[in-house]
Scaffold this active site. Structure first.
Site, PDB file in Angstrom:
ATOM      1  N   GLY A   5       0.837  -1.206   0.000  1.00 26.04           N
ATOM      2  CA  GLY A   5       0.000   0.000   0.000  1.00 26.04           C
ATOM      3  C   GLY A   5       0.864   1.245   0.000  1.00 26.04           C
ATOM      4  O   GLY A   5       2.094   1.170  -0.005  1.00 26.04           O
ATOM      5  N   ASP A  25       9.491   4.450   7.664  1.00 22.34           N
ATOM      6  CA  ASP A  25       9.299   5.719   8.379  1.00 22.34           C
ATOM      7  C   ASP A  25       8.393   6.695   7.622  1.00 22.34           C
ATOM      8  O   ASP A  25       8.147   7.805   8.082  1.00 22.34           O
ATOM      9  CB  ASP A  25      10.660   6.371   8.676  1.00 22.34           C
ATOM     10  CG  ASP A  25      11.476   6.620   7.419  1.00 22.34           C
ATOM     11  OD1 ASP A  25      10.947   6.419   6.302  1.00 22.34           O
ATOM     12  OD2 ASP A  25      12.654   7.030   7.542  1.00 22.34           O
ATOM     13  N   GLY A  26       7.943   6.295   6.438  1.00 18.50           N
ATOM     14  CA  GLY A  26       7.053   7.176   5.675  1.00 18.50           C
ATOM     15  C   GLY A  26       7.763   8.308   4.971  1.00 18.50           C
ATOM     16  O   GLY A  26       7.132   9.160   4.343  1.00 18.50           O
ATOM     17  N   ARG A  29      -1.972   0.120  -9.629  1.00 16.91           N
ATOM     18  CA  ARG A  29      -0.931  -0.848  -9.981  1.00 16.91           C
ATOM     19  C   ARG A  29      -1.541  -2.237 -10.167  1.00 16.91           C
ATOM     20  O   ARG A  29      -2.651  -2.492  -9.704  1.00 16.91           O
ATOM     21  CB  ARG A  29       0.091  -0.919  -8.836  1.00 16.91           C
ATOM     22  CG  ARG A  29       0.714   0.419  -8.530  1.00 16.91           C
ATOM     23  CD  ARG A  29       0.811   0.678  -7.022  1.00 16.91           C
ATOM     24  NE  ARG A  29       1.158   2.085  -6.785  1.00 16.91           N
ATOM     25  CZ  ARG A  29       2.377   2.568  -6.865  1.00 16.91           C
ATOM     26  NH1 ARG A  29       3.379   1.751  -7.100  1.00 16.91           N
ATOM     27  NH2 ARG A  29       2.614   3.847  -6.686  1.00 16.91           N
ATOM     28  N   ASP A  79       3.777  -4.599  -7.592  1.00 14.48           N
ATOM     29  CA  ASP A  79       3.240  -3.367  -7.005  1.00 14.48           C
ATOM     30  C   ASP A  79       3.882  -2.130  -7.648  1.00 14.48           C
ATOM     31  O   ASP A  79       3.459  -1.010  -7.365  1.00 14.48           O
ATOM     32  CB  ASP A  79       3.458  -3.347  -5.488  1.00 14.48           C
ATOM     33  CG  ASP A  79       4.901  -3.584  -5.101  1.00 14.48           C
ATOM     34  OD1 ASP A  79       5.452  -4.636  -5.466  1.00 14.48           O
ATOM     35  OD2 ASP A  79       5.500  -2.714  -4.454  1.00 14.48           O
ATOM     36  N   ASP A 131       7.191   4.537 -10.079  1.00 16.08           N
ATOM     37  CA  ASP A 131       8.037   4.247  -8.913  1.00 16.08           C
ATOM     38  C   ASP A 131       9.518   4.160  -9.274  1.00 16.08           C
ATOM     39  O   ASP A 131      10.119   3.080  -9.333  1.00 16.08           O
ATOM     40  CB  ASP A 131       7.583   2.966  -8.202  1.00 16.08           C
ATOM     41  CG  ASP A 131       6.389   3.230  -7.298  1.00 16.08           C
ATOM     42  OD1 ASP A 131       5.787   4.323  -7.430  1.00 16.08           O
ATOM     43  OD2 ASP A 131       6.056   2.374  -6.464  1.00 16.08           O
TER      44      ASP A 131
HETATM   45  P1  AMP Z   1       8.974   0.225  -3.380  1.00 12.75           P
HETATM   46  O1  AMP Z   1       9.601  -1.083  -3.701  1.00 12.75           O
HETATM   47  O2  AMP Z   1       9.901   1.340  -3.057  1.00 12.75           O
HETATM   48  O3  AMP Z   1       8.011   0.632  -4.466  1.00 12.75           O
HETATM   49  O4  AMP Z   1       8.118   0.040  -2.035  1.00 12.75           O
HETATM   50  C1  AMP Z   1       7.458  -1.141  -1.661  1.00 12.75           C
HETATM   51  C2  AMP Z   1       6.520  -0.871  -0.507  1.00 12.75           C
HETATM   52  O5  AMP Z   1       7.223  -0.356   0.611  1.00 12.75           O
HETATM   53  C3  AMP Z   1       5.414   0.118  -0.784  1.00 12.75           C
HETATM   54  O6  AMP Z   1       4.281  -0.290  -0.093  1.00 12.75           O
HETATM   55  C4  AMP Z   1       5.962   1.399  -0.220  1.00 12.75           C
HETATM   56  O7  AMP Z   1       4.956   2.315   0.121  1.00 12.75           O
HETATM   57  C5  AMP Z   1       6.679   0.897   1.003  1.00 12.75           C
HETATM   58  N1  AMP Z   1       7.772   1.783   1.427  1.00 12.75           N
HETATM   59  C6  AMP Z   1       8.975   1.967   0.827  1.00 12.75           C
HETATM   60  N2  AMP Z   1       9.732   2.822   1.536  1.00 12.75           N
HETATM   61  C7  AMP Z   1       9.000   3.207   2.601  1.00 12.75           C
HETATM   62  C8  AMP Z   1       9.222   4.065   3.727  1.00 12.75           C
HETATM   63  N3  AMP Z   1      10.371   4.728   3.881  1.00 12.75           N
HETATM   64  N4  AMP Z   1       8.231   4.202   4.618  1.00 12.75           N
HETATM   65  C9  AMP Z   1       7.075   3.542   4.495  1.00 12.75           C
HETATM   66  N5  AMP Z   1       6.795   2.717   3.490  1.00 12.75           N
HETATM   67  C10 AMP Z   1       7.749   2.535   2.541  1.00 12.75           C
HETATM   68 MG    MG Z   2       6.514   0.992  -5.141  1.00 13.28          MG
END
Ligand code: AMP
Ligand code: MG
Length: 491
Positions: A91, A125-126, A183, A258, A268
């Site tokens: 998500g 950490d968002g 996605r 995703d 992304d």
């Molecule tokens: P990604 O592979 O970067 O597209 O991320 C995969 C999942 O991890 C997605 O659900 C992102 O929202 C989550 N995500 C990645 N980095 C962070 C972060 N620093 N804080 C919170 N969620 C993250």
């Molecule tokens: Mg992603």
């Protein structure tokens, strides 16, 4: 052009879906946010005047301090397969959807990335760091300039807040723009539920694939036929996108389901890379030790992902065999787009049966000599006038000359004048791409609060096919230090 944000026409079609699809919540803005850069090209698509971008309200929205006027802020839920393994619920873990602007360039969702924790953050950490945010900001524009479908970015907000990765970095928020951020993983998430999957499907088809509902032969399309047509269209778009990535030397780095756009957009941007020295098995993401998403694995990875999407559509009625039949033409779709593209890049006029060998030898030559991807194609276009500039790209010019001899025999039958062929090849072979070291220079300047390098890159990458005086350094081979830039999932 609108001078104020509250004059925008905003709707919230995703937020009108049942609330199981998302969580309504406010972003968590970083401390003391500053607007480092605004992308006027994207602002124009939304209908925002330069004056609107100068207002405190604009900064507040892009920093996550205020909602988009008329917008409903949400974080959406999706799931996905990561590196071939079912990862369950993911998500928007650090993204907030602000609403959807109806602008002169079309309908665009605005989404903040790096805007704080959400119920989907898991251990994260968002936050997003400046480094990865600059890279995302630039990449969408570089792809758009190349003519490759992509999400884009409107604004880059920076802060001094510390963010802890391998080292301490600083926070940033990117305002991303796309017709939709849905996605494959959104479909996978709802695949186990017979109700929500249909709601999501209807939403996506009504908004983005209405042609799938059209009657055929005077008969209204059955529900199952609509699902099959939808999948077929996504397959076609994804195949087209993969051909474009391959032909630009672009590696995405994290092609998890995703990170696959249902609209066939590049989405992304993390550890992506435009190749400098060509290696067919190049891995741009240091975390991808097995090379699952290496350059030469991307088309097959997308195919695998399409099967995951196909499975997720089974709850809508069609049997597995009918769904598979929509995915099977993927390879042919990819090859058609790839052959058309490589024909244009090599200036072959039209694809012929025997061209496979010439093209394979070309890739083999580039690979064995680690020749520069972008300049090899570009200088091939000018090889009649400047053979040395081309041959200089190869450590063994004799091998390059041998290929060139084959090539010159092949193009003898081309009815175009050499000048016309060169012109056409220059339209297919960019002179400038977003090389890692160019992004790195922009990141370092951004860290000093200087957005000048970002602007220069946007200026040159807006039209990467046209030689622009004063930008010679941007077309040059990478410096030795660029090899030391390590790009991982950490962002
Ligand atoms: P990604 O592979 O970067 O597209 O991320 C995969 C999942 O991890 C997605 O659900 C992102 O929202 C989550 N995500 C990645 N980095 C962070 C972060 N620093 N804080 C919170 N969620 C993250
Ligand atoms: Mg992603």
């Amino acid at each position: 052009m609108l001078d104020r944000l509250d004059e925008l026409t905003v709707c919230n079609s995703f937020a009108c879906l049942p609330d199981s699809f998302y969580t309504r919540l406010a972003p968590r803005p970083p401390g003391d946010p500053r607007l480092l850069h605004v992308n006027r090209d994207v602002a124009a698509l939304l209908g925002l005047s330069p004056a609107a971008l100068d207002t405190p309200e604009f900064l507040d929205v892009c920093a996550g301090r205020a909602p988009l006027p008329g917008g409903q802020t949400i974080a959406t839920v999706y799931s996905g397969h990561q590196f071939g393994v079912w990862a369950g619920q993911l998500g928007d873990g650090r993204a907030h959807l602000l609403g959807e602007v109806q602008g002169p360039g079309g309908s665009f969702e605005l989404q903040l990335k790096g805007s704080g924790r959400t119920p989907y953050s898991r251990m994260g950490d968002g936050k997003a760091v400046l480094r990865s945010s600059v890279r995302e900001y630039l990449a969408g524009e570089a792809m758009a300039g190349l003519g490759i479908p992509t999400t884009r970015a409107l604004a880059l907000v920076v802060s001094d807040d510390p963010v802890y990765r391998e080292t301490v970095e600083t926070a940033a928020v990117v305002t991303r723009v796309s017709p939709s951020f849905v996605r494959f993983g959104h479909f996978e998430h709802w695949a186990h539920s017979h109700t929500e999957e249909k709601i999501l499907f209807d939403y996506v088809v009504d908004h983005f694939y209405p042609e799938c509902r059209e009657a055929q032969g005077g008969e209204p399309a059955t529900d199952e036929a609509v699902v099959l047509r939808f999948l077929r269209t996504v397959v076609r778009r994804t195949a087209q996108l993969m051909a474009q990535w391959q032909l630009a030397g672009f590696c995405h780095g994290v092609m998890n389901t995703d990170n696959m756009s249902i609209l066939g957009l590049t989405i992304d941007y993390g550890p992506y890379g435009f190749m400098d020295a060509f290696q067919a098995n190049h891995i741009c993401n240091h975390t991808d030790t097995g090379g699952r998403y290496a350059w030469n694995a991307q088309p097959a990875a997308a195919n695998w992902n399409l099967y995951r999407l196909g499975s997720a559509l089974m709850v809508l009625g069609p049997d597995g065999e009918s769904l598979e039949a929509q995915i099977e033409p993927y390879e042919a779709d990819f090859l058609a787009a790839y052959h058309a593209g490589i024909t244009a890049k090599l200036g072959l006029g039209a694809w012929r049966e025997g061209d496979e060998a010439l093209v394979n030898d070309w890739w083999g030559l580039l690979h064995s000599q680690a020749a520069d991807f972008t300049l090899s194609f570009r200088r091939l276009g000018g090889v009649a006038e400047s053979p040395d500039a081309f041959l200089d790209l190869f450590s063994d010019p004799v091998a390059a000359q041998a290929w060139l001899d084959q090539y010159q025999t092949r193009i003898q039958g081309d009815t175009r004048s050499p000048a016309q062929r060169r012109h056409d090849m220059d339209r297919a072979n960019p002179l400038y791409v977003l090389r890692n070291h160019l992004a790195q220079q922009a990141i370092e300047a951004a860290g000093r609060g200087d957005a000048g390098e970002i602007q220069r890159l946007l200026d040159v990458l807006r039209d990467p096919y046209t030689e622009q005086p004063g930008y010679e350094a941007y077309a040059a081979l990478p410096p030795a230090w660029s090899q030391e830039i390590s790009v991982s999932c950490s962002s």
